[in-house]
Every structure is written in structure tokens, then in C-alpha cells.
Design an enzyme around this catalytic site. Sequence first.
Site, short mmCIF file in Angstrom:
data_model
loop_
_atom_site.label_atom_id
_atom_site.label_comp_id
_atom_site.label_asym_id
_atom_site.label_seq_id
_atom_site.Cartn_x
_atom_site.Cartn_y
_atom_site.Cartn_z
N LYS A 1 -4.42 -7.61 2.09
CA LYS A 1 -3.61 -7.63 0.87
C LYS A 1 -4.42 -8.39 -0.17
O LYS A 1 -5.28 -9.20 0.17
CB LYS A 1 -2.29 -8.37 1.17
CG LYS A 1 -1.20 -8.14 0.17
CD LYS A 1 -0.31 -6.97 0.54
CE LYS A 1 0.75 -6.73 -0.51
NZ LYS A 1 1.62 -5.60 -0.17
N VAL B 1 13.41 2.89 -3.86
CA VAL B 1 13.69 3.26 -2.47
C VAL B 1 15.20 3.41 -2.25
O VAL B 1 15.67 4.40 -1.68
CB VAL B 1 13.13 2.20 -1.49
CG1 VAL B 1 13.48 2.57 -0.05
CG2 VAL B 1 11.63 2.05 -1.65
#
Length: 366
Positions: free
Chosen positions: A92, A196
Site C-alpha cells: 500500500k 458499494v
Amino acid sequence: MNTSTISSPDTHLDLFADISNTNHEQIVFCNDNASGLKAIIAIHNTILGPGLGGTRMWNYATEADALKDVLRLSRGMTYKAAISGLNLGGAKAVIIGDANKHKSEALMRKFGRFIENLNGKYITAEDVGTTTKDMEYVNMETESVVGLPESMGGGGDPSPVTAYGVYMGMKASAKKAYGSDSLAGKKISIQGIGKVGMHLVELVHKEGAQITVSDINKESLDYAVKNYGATVVDGRDIYSVGADIFAPCALGAILNTENINSLNCSIIAGAANNQLAEEEEHGMLVKQKGLLYAPDFLINAGGLINVYSEHIGYNRENAMRDTEKIFDTTLNIYKLAEAQNIHTQKAATLLAQKRIDDILSVQSTY
Ligand code: NAD
């Protein structure tokens, strides 16, 4: 050289203690005075493949906070990729700064150059504070980027695939709890109906579920009421509202002692990352309360599966088919958790770690 600006060698720094605790492979600090870039790339584990994880741009209060965040998030990516059966490691990146004020083409392209220097060991994507457009800039300097628009051969917005994976996790949980994977007539409460959450509302609505939602965005609430007959509740009421399934799709760390004690459902299955405020303590509390918790890093992996497909040659159908496997994996985790009398998040982590260890042993001969 003017040494007056360099910290005294006595300055105490426990950086290696932190990264040996989490067993990170490599941390790269990227600095560019011209563009103002200050970024940290954390590569947690590359046993299964190159480390893939998005770039978050955030105005962290301290550099230590930025480091802590990137270490935590990159480790999570290792387990998410491993449990999803992907040949990817975990990594990340964070860019320190206000995305609205400090972002520029030059900054993103310079960041792309740092990624390029890692020779494919780290692949980036968009995350909080970065956009598809930013990834286009990164892509001008490196091929190690996914999450590009469809017009550039990418997979576009991964949210529908993420929602589909959450839906699979929900159906598997229903099968475990009620003996059938049907969501028809089930009461489902959803916290956060953004990219989402709204796709999830659509999927469960199609199956005949009764939906309750909360959000801070009135337009989204109005849309869900009008199009899916959803009932709206205010803020904290989403925890206590009576439901079969509660789906956290907004914020992380919401499963703390107080909220878990307020819950009035039998299944927790949602998209938000890092839902358990303290993994061990709250994973156990959820188990003791008799709630079935679908591990977040497994059931929200559809987005990662989608960008992985981009990495190997994008095909939406393959991405959806691979995302469907979340159903079986969720059931396997419930089986393991029961057999070992452990909480489900722990079972998921064990299963992910087992795959990493198994593949490491495969690689032990030429
Ligand atoms: P989003 O920003 O589009 O949606 C989040 C929604 O939550 C927004 O509608 C926002 O208004 C709402 N919200 C914020 N604070 C709230 C609160 N206190 N109460 C109720 N609602 C609140 O984000 P998203 O892409 O839909 O992602 C949702 C979650 O899923 C995030 O935690 C994200 O990290 C995680 N996730 C997303 C993906 C993906 O593909 N987008 C993949 C994996 C995980």
C-alpha cells in the site's frame, strides 16, 4: 554540507522494531521538493506475487500516523490477496497531504517514477484521496498501475464487483445461519450507501430483501427510498434496528464494544475495511454474542479481484466468476472457525497465512 538541519544521531527511532513486528519486507520513503511529494510505500509480503494496493492521499496529523496507516493497510492487502487465491502480495502507499490542495500532475507523475524504480515489485491503484485521473498520470511514468479507466483497457470502477462479493458473503452467511442462501424476505440494514452500498442495495432488493439504510448524504437516501423502497434510520439507530443481516459499508472500526452490544441482528456482512476496532477483542466479542461475522477482507475482495484481472489482462466475466468463489470461501472459514473454536476473522487470517506458507514451500526447490 550544512549539518545543522539534520537530526542529532542520538534521536531515538524504533522504526525497525515496528516493521519487524509486522514482518514487512520493504518500506520506501519518497521525497520530492519540487512537486511537494512526500509518500511512503510499504511492501508487506511478496511471496505470492508483486505487492498490490492502492495509494491513499490524506492529510495525516503526523508522519508517524501516516507510517502506522500504511503498515496496517499493506498487511491487510497481503491477507486479502492470499485468501482470494490471487497471485499477489500485499502493499500500500500513502501520500501525505491534502488531496484538494496539494495534488498535481507533477506530484502524481513523480510518484509514478518512484514506483517504476521498484521494477514491478509494487503495483498501485486508486484509494481514498486519489482518482482514476491520478492513476492516468502515474501510468505516464510506470506500467505498475491498475484501476485505469475502461477506455485505457482498465477495469473501470471496481465498486460493483466489490458489492457482488459482499453479496456472495452475505448469501453464504445466510446459508450457514438459516440453512438457505436465499435473501428473499430477509431484513437487511446497510450503513453507508455510497459506491458499494448502493450496488448492494440493488442486489438484495432484486432478491426480495427488506432494506433499511443510513447515510449522511440525503440524496443517496432519497434515491434508495424511491428506487428500492428502503426505510431510512438516523445515524446510530442503524446498529439497533432489528435486522437479520447488518452490512457496514461506510466506515472502519465500527465494531467496538458499545456498537456490538447494541446490535440486533444475527449476521454481520459488509464492505467496510477493518470493521473490528480491535481484531482479537472484538472478534471474540462478536463470537460470544453468537453473531456470525463474515470477515471483511474476504468478502470485500471483489475490487481487488477486479484489478488483479486488469493486471493479467482484463476480463470482467472472469473477475465476476472469481468473485463468486467468495461464497465457498466464506463457508470454509465458518467451518474452520467452528472446528477450532476461534472467531471467524482469526480463521480467515489462518487460512490466508496457510496459503502463503504452502506456496513458500512450493518455491523452495528450483
Ligand atoms: P463511498 O465513499 O462511495 O461510500 C461511503 C458512504 O458512506 C457514503 O455514501 C457516505 O456518505 C457514507 N457515510 C459516511 N459516514 C457515514 C456515517 N457516519 N453513517 C452512515 N453513512 C456514512 O465508499 P465506497 O467505495 O462505497 O466504500 C465503502 C466502504 O467499503 C469503505 O470502507 C471502503 O474502504 C470499503 N471498500 C470499498 C471498495 C470499493 O471497491 N469501492 C473495495 C473494498 C473495500
